[in-house]
Design a protein around this motif. Structure first.
Motif, PDB file in Angstrom:
ATOM      1  N   LEU A 178       0.830  -1.194   0.000  1.00 54.08           N
ATOM      2  CA  LEU A 178       0.000   0.000   0.000  1.00 54.08           C
ATOM      3  C   LEU A 178       0.868   1.249   0.000  1.00 54.08           C
ATOM      4  O   LEU A 178       1.847   1.331   0.746  1.00 54.08           O
ATOM      5  CB  LEU A 178      -0.907   0.018   1.232  1.00 54.08           C
ATOM      6  CG  LEU A 178      -1.806   1.248   1.375  1.00 54.08           C
ATOM      7  CD1 LEU A 178      -2.877   1.272   0.280  1.00 54.08           C
ATOM      8  CD2 LEU A 178      -2.451   1.271   2.759  1.00 54.08           C
ATOM      9  N   TYR A 179       0.492   2.196  -0.843  1.00 52.65           N
ATOM     10  CA  TYR A 179       1.153   3.500  -0.894  1.00 52.65           C
ATOM     11  C   TYR A 179       0.139   4.579  -0.526  1.00 52.65           C
ATOM     12  O   TYR A 179      -1.037   4.478  -0.875  1.00 52.65           O
ATOM     13  CB  TYR A 179       1.691   3.786  -2.293  1.00 52.65           C
ATOM     14  CG  TYR A 179       2.948   3.026  -2.618  1.00 52.65           C
ATOM     15  CD1 TYR A 179       4.205   3.605  -2.441  1.00 52.65           C
ATOM     16  CD2 TYR A 179       2.881   1.725  -3.106  1.00 52.65           C
ATOM     17  CE1 TYR A 179       5.364   2.899  -2.742  1.00 52.65           C
ATOM     18  CE2 TYR A 179       4.031   1.010  -3.411  1.00 52.65           C
ATOM     19  CZ  TYR A 179       5.267   1.611  -3.228  1.00 52.65           C
ATOM     20  OH  TYR A 179       6.406   0.921  -3.515  1.00 52.65           O
ATOM     21  N   LEU A 184      -0.420   5.922  -8.540  1.00 51.72           N
ATOM     22  CA  LEU A 184      -0.360   4.635  -9.233  1.00 51.72           C
ATOM     23  C   LEU A 184       0.404   4.758 -10.552  1.00 51.72           C
ATOM     24  O   LEU A 184       1.159   3.861 -10.921  1.00 51.72           O
ATOM     25  CB  LEU A 184      -1.777   4.096  -9.478  1.00 51.72           C
ATOM     26  CG  LEU A 184      -1.857   2.687 -10.054  1.00 51.72           C
ATOM     27  CD1 LEU A 184      -1.300   1.660  -9.070  1.00 51.72           C
ATOM     28  CD2 LEU A 184      -3.304   2.345 -10.412  1.00 51.72           C
ATOM     29  N   SER A 185       0.232   5.878 -11.238  1.00 47.75           N
ATOM     30  CA  SER A 185       0.857   6.047 -12.560  1.00 47.75           C
ATOM     31  C   SER A 185       2.382   6.097 -12.500  1.00 47.75           C
ATOM     32  O   SER A 185       3.041   5.806 -13.499  1.00 47.75           O
ATOM     33  CB  SER A 185       0.318   7.298 -13.255  1.00 47.75           C
ATOM     34  OG  SER A 185       0.856   8.469 -12.672  1.00 47.75           O
ATOM     35  N   ALA A 226       4.136  -4.416  -9.509  1.00 47.41           N
ATOM     36  CA  ALA A 226       2.845  -5.094  -9.704  1.00 47.41           C
ATOM     37  C   ALA A 226       2.172  -5.244  -8.344  1.00 47.41           C
ATOM     38  O   ALA A 226       2.830  -5.302  -7.312  1.00 47.41           O
ATOM     39  CB  ALA A 226       3.073  -6.462 -10.333  1.00 47.41           C
ATOM     40  N   GLY A 227       0.865  -5.313  -8.354  1.00 47.56           N
ATOM     41  CA  GLY A 227       0.109  -5.596  -7.145  1.00 47.56           C
ATOM     42  C   GLY A 227       0.072  -4.486  -6.105  1.00 47.56           C
ATOM     43  O   GLY A 227      -0.182  -4.751  -4.942  1.00 47.56           O
ATOM     44  N   VAL A 228       0.339  -3.250  -6.522  1.00 48.50           N
ATOM     45  CA  VAL A 228       0.302  -2.159  -5.552  1.00 48.50           C
ATOM     46  C   VAL A 228      -1.093  -1.542  -5.481  1.00 48.50           C
ATOM     47  O   VAL A 228      -1.880  -1.632  -6.423  1.00 48.50           O
ATOM     48  CB  VAL A 228       1.337  -1.053  -5.882  1.00 48.50           C
ATOM     49  CG1 VAL A 228       2.743  -1.605  -5.813  1.00 48.50           C
ATOM     50  CG2 VAL A 228       1.067  -0.403  -7.215  1.00 48.50           C
ATOM     51  N   ALA A 229      -1.368  -0.916  -4.343  1.00 53.10           N
ATOM     52  CA  ALA A 229      -2.595  -0.153  -4.141  1.00 53.10           C
ATOM     53  C   ALA A 229      -2.176   1.228  -3.650  1.00 53.10           C
ATOM     54  O   ALA A 229      -1.215   1.356  -2.891  1.00 53.10           O
ATOM     55  CB  ALA A 229      -3.480  -0.832  -3.111  1.00 53.10           C
ATOM     56  N   VAL A 230      -2.891   2.243  -4.104  1.00 50.66           N
ATOM     57  CA  VAL A 230      -2.568   3.615  -3.709  1.00 50.66           C
ATOM     58  C   VAL A 230      -3.791   4.258  -3.079  1.00 50.66           C
ATOM     59  O   VAL A 230      -4.897   4.181  -3.621  1.00 50.66           O
ATOM     60  CB  VAL A 230      -2.075   4.458  -4.906  1.00 50.66           C
ATOM     61  CG1 VAL A 230      -1.754   5.881  -4.465  1.00 50.66           C
ATOM     62  CG2 VAL A 230      -0.863   3.815  -5.563  1.00 50.66           C
ATOM     63  N   VAL A 244      -6.975   2.951  -5.141  1.00 50.29           N
ATOM     64  CA  VAL A 244      -6.835   2.689  -6.571  1.00 50.29           C
ATOM     65  C   VAL A 244      -5.790   1.600  -6.792  1.00 50.29           C
ATOM     66  O   VAL A 244      -4.697   1.644  -6.226  1.00 50.29           O
ATOM     67  CB  VAL A 244      -6.429   3.985  -7.317  1.00 50.29           C
ATOM     68  CG1 VAL A 244      -6.151   3.726  -8.786  1.00 50.29           C
ATOM     69  CG2 VAL A 244      -7.505   5.052  -7.161  1.00 50.29           C
ATOM     70  N   THR A 245      -6.158   0.608  -7.605  1.00 50.12           N
ATOM     71  CA  THR A 245      -5.223  -0.441  -8.035  1.00 50.12           C
ATOM     72  C   THR A 245      -5.305  -0.524  -9.555  1.00 50.12           C
ATOM     73  O   THR A 245      -6.118   0.160 -10.177  1.00 50.12           O
ATOM     74  CB  THR A 245      -5.597  -1.815  -7.431  1.00 50.12           C
ATOM     75  OG1 THR A 245      -6.829  -2.252  -8.017  1.00 50.12           O
ATOM     76  CG2 THR A 245      -5.733  -1.747  -5.917  1.00 50.12           C
ATOM     77  N   ARG A 246      -4.507  -1.383 -10.127  1.00 48.34           N
ATOM     78  CA  ARG A 246      -4.564  -1.542 -11.587  1.00 48.34           C
ATOM     79  C   ARG A 246      -5.851  -2.243 -12.025  1.00 48.34           C
ATOM     80  O   ARG A 246      -6.225  -2.202 -13.182  1.00 48.34           O
ATOM     81  CB  ARG A 246      -3.347  -2.306 -12.082  1.00 48.34           C
ATOM     82  CG  ARG A 246      -2.056  -1.569 -11.709  1.00 48.34           C
ATOM     83  CD  ARG A 246      -0.902  -1.832 -12.612  1.00 48.34           C
ATOM     84  NE  ARG A 246       0.375  -1.433 -12.045  1.00 48.34           N
ATOM     85  CZ  ARG A 246       0.770  -0.198 -11.830  1.00 48.34           C
ATOM     86  NH1 ARG A 246      -0.011   0.804 -12.107  1.00 48.34           N
ATOM     87  NH2 ARG A 246       1.959   0.064 -11.310  1.00 48.34           N
TER      88      ARG A 246
END
Length: 189
Positions: free
Chosen positions: A2-3, A55-56, A61-65, A109-111
């Motif tokens: 998580l970011y 996120l951009s 991979a697999g990160v959430a912001v 937000v995730t991919r």
């Protein structure tokens, strides 16, 4: 992983307080209300834009912001951060003796998707005289704060009543944030 798309020490503190493991991603997002945009839509858009911007720039991979925005609203006018002492005094004079709303929205937000939640609080300020306003501004606390006050600091003396989320007024609604993170298995319990 998580970011948090925010440099706000208050948001970091609140996430740490509930045991969230996260990293900071630094983003710059314009905070300008569009013509005809409601205060709630404005706050939501800015929070979402922060999360998307974070996120951009991440390649993992697999990160959430997590992105958040909080604004003070009086009579459909959004009170952002004051430009200087005169601006802060003007905001506080307008809020004096009135009930205003604080809207705080968080976006995750995730991919693969985007989810949000919003906290709306009503804050009552007593009548503030010029000496009280000047003394508060002299603390330096109003700068960098929506509506020119910080409920978690000296500004607590300016709050007569709060109907809503203390953490939401600080800048990150903890209940709503935890609910989002739990729903996406980013925290337990």
């Amino acid at each position: 992983m998580l970011y948090l798309a925010s440099q706000s020490p208050r948001r970091s503190q609140l996430l740490e307080q509930i045991g969230v493991d996260f990293r900071i991603v630094d983003v710059e997002v314009p905070e300008q209300r569009h013509l005809g945009e409601s205060p709630r839509d404005y706050v939501s858009r800015v929070a979402r834009d922060k999360a998307r911007a974070g996120l951009s720039i991440l390649e993992e991979a697999g990160v959430a912001v997590l992105g958040a925005d909080t604004e003070v609203v009086l009579d459909d006018e959004v009170f952002g951060k004051p430009d200087d002492a005169e601006d802060a005094a003007g905001m506080l004079r307008r809020l004096s003796g009135r009930v205003h709303e604080v809207i705080s929205t968080v976006w995750l937000v995730t991919r693969s998707g985007e989810w949000s939640d919003t906290s709306r609080s009503r804050v009552t300020m007593p009548m503030l005289d010029n000496a009280t306003i000047a003394a508060y501004i002299a603390t330096g606390e109003p700068f960098g704060k929506a509506g020119a006050y910080a409920i978690q600091g000296h500004g607590a003396k300016l709050i007569e009543h709060l109907d809503g989320s203390h953490s939401g007024v600080m800048g990150l609604p903890v209940f709503e944030t935890a609910r989002l993170l739990r729903a996406h298995s980013l925290i337990r319990a």
